[in-house]
Design an enzyme around this catalytic site. Structure first.
Site, short mmCIF file in Angstrom:
data_model
loop_
_atom_site.label_atom_id
_atom_site.label_comp_id
_atom_site.label_asym_id
_atom_site.label_seq_id
_atom_site.Cartn_x
_atom_site.Cartn_y
_atom_site.Cartn_z
N SER A 178 -6.70 1.30 4.93
CA SER A 178 -6.08 1.47 4.50
C SER A 178 -7.13 0.27 3.18
CB SER A 178 -4.91 0.53 4.63
OG SER A 178 -4.00 -0.04 3.11
N HIS A 227 1.02 4.95 9.00
CA HIS A 227 0.02 4.47 8.72
C HIS A 227 -1.07 3.57 9.48
CE1 HIS A 227 -2.95 3.06 5.18
NE2 HIS A 227 -1.96 1.53 5.04
#
Length: 419
Positions: free
Chosen positions: A116, A247
């Site tokens: 991320s 994620h």
């Protein structure tokens, strides 16, 4: 780390987890606590360096009052963004490793990973410090791997203005381009190229639109052409073909290539070729962006640098043409549901004024776009002819053309003839 420059000082630290056995060990920087699977990293025989980038450049600060070790030295109003500052912090840690006695960590066997926002950081670190042997960004999104020119046209991807405003990741100068990425003098495929020929393993998530994986695949495909030109096509991997859309999840699909990359670039005990697995959900089209041919790099007059096929998932096949006027070498970059084929035409002992390549595509394969050649069709047996700028070849000189398609490109054969 205690850093002093221009009369200013700053300090920060990083923890190290060693694998079993005796050193010295290769090591992987894990930015912000998560990236590629740390259990697999340690089980592969590499140490884990836990790097806290927020101690070097704090998030949540305005651009005119940036905080952290980097800004303590270079000023709170520095125009340098967080990503470059975070990379600076890792470079200072590498300085310390290089100055040590070498009994614990190997300064020439260092990798970096993060996911991320920390995937953005891992990418920047690998770009900006050539002492990183293996760069492994995970789901980096806007300000990471995805091409900036592609983000505005990719549905659901984090916009450039949004990313610029969310945190001062970008340098202040980027503010002039948030609405005009086409005006940028560079794009992220060139950052991929800056990592070449070192190891690069890009991991992306096609299930979350915000992450811009389609633009990420274009950056990887274009950057891979530079790897190829440098003779290092086997040193880059890209993988977005994953089932779990969570994620920053630890994914089984990435475990084997992660191990192979660590073995090859850090332990120096492996030689597995890189691979591209692009999800059909977020499959970018390099031909939509590419208006340049991949050059044939040379060491000097009359000397050609050996090259490796782009992401060599299939062996190169060379078929002599009648009279050995020219040869056609085929390399295929295959992923689930699609492929890119590159064909290199090489003149024989006599000069060419033009060439024709006849390629036999596997059943079910269909060309969707191509570059640097005219073509007679999209399926089955396809004839490719030179353009105005790549038909004249001196003896032994090469030119390349390529095409992107759906289905399976593996097994394509080609022959070349003059004219």
């Amino acid at each position: 780390m205690n850093v002093t420059e221009n009369g200013r000082s700053a300090a920060f630290s990083a923890g190290v987890q060693l694998p079993s056995g005796s050193g010295p060990f290769p090591a992987v920087f894990v930015v912000g606590g998560f990236g590629a699977d740390t259990a697999t990293i340690k089980a592969s025989g590499a140490a884990v360096i836990s790097y806290d980038p927020l101690a070097v450049g704090k998030e949540g600060t305005p651009r005119n009052n940036k905080q952290g070790a980097f800004y303590s030295i270079y000023g709170a109003t520095s125009s340098t963004g967080l990503l470059a500052a975070w990379a600076w912090g890792v470079s200072r840690i590498i300085d310390v490793i290089e100055q040590s006695d070498g009994r614990v960590l190997k300064a020439d066997a260092l990798g970096v990973t993060g996911c991320s926002r920390y995937g953005k950081s891992a990418f920047a670190i690998g770009v900006l410090d050539q002492r990183i042997a293996l760069t492994m960004p995970v789901e980096s999104g806007t300000a990471g791997v995805p091409i900036l020119r592609g983000i505005p046209g990719e549905s659901g991807a984090q916009g450039l203005s949004n990313a610029y405003g969310e945190q001062p990741w970008f340098g202040d100068a980027f503010g002039a381009y948030t609405g005009n990425p086409a005006g940028l003098p560079v794009d992220t495929h060139e950052l991929v190229a800056m990592v070449a020929p070192r190891g690069l393993f890009i991991m992306e998530n096609p299930h979350i639109d915000w992450l811009g994986a389609r633009s990420g695949s274009v950056a990887a495909l274009a950057g891979a052409e530079v790897y190829k030109a440098l003779g290092a096509g086997a040193n880059i991997s890209y993988w977005s073909d994953v089932q779990d859309g969570t994620h920053c999840a630890t994914r089984p699909e990435w475990r084997t290539p992660l191990q192979q990359n660590i073995q090859k670039f850090l332990l120096k005990t492996g030689n597995a070729a890189g691979t591209f697995r692009i999800s059909a959900k977020k499959q970018g089209n390099l031909a939509d962006w590419r208006d340049w041919p991949t050059p044939v790099l040379t060491d000097g007059p009359g000397t050609t640098t050996p090259t490796t096929p782009t992401i060599p998932t299939t062996p190169t096949t060379t078929t002599p043409a009648p009279g050995d006027a020219c040869t056609a070498a085929v390399s295929v970059n295959q992923w689930t549901g699609g492929f890119v084929t590159t064909i290199r035409v090489t003149a024989g002992p006599a000069p060419l004024t033009g060439w024709t390549v006849t390629a036999s595509l596997p059943p079910g394969a269909a060309i969707t776009s191509g570059w640097n050649a005219g073509r007679s069709g999209d399926t089955g047996t396809v004839r490719f002819t030179n353009t105005t700028f790549n038909g004249a070849l001196s003896p032994g000189q090469s030119a390349e053309f390529g095409y992107q398609g759906t289905g399976t490109g593996t097994g394509t054969t080609a022959s070349c003839a003059a004219g």
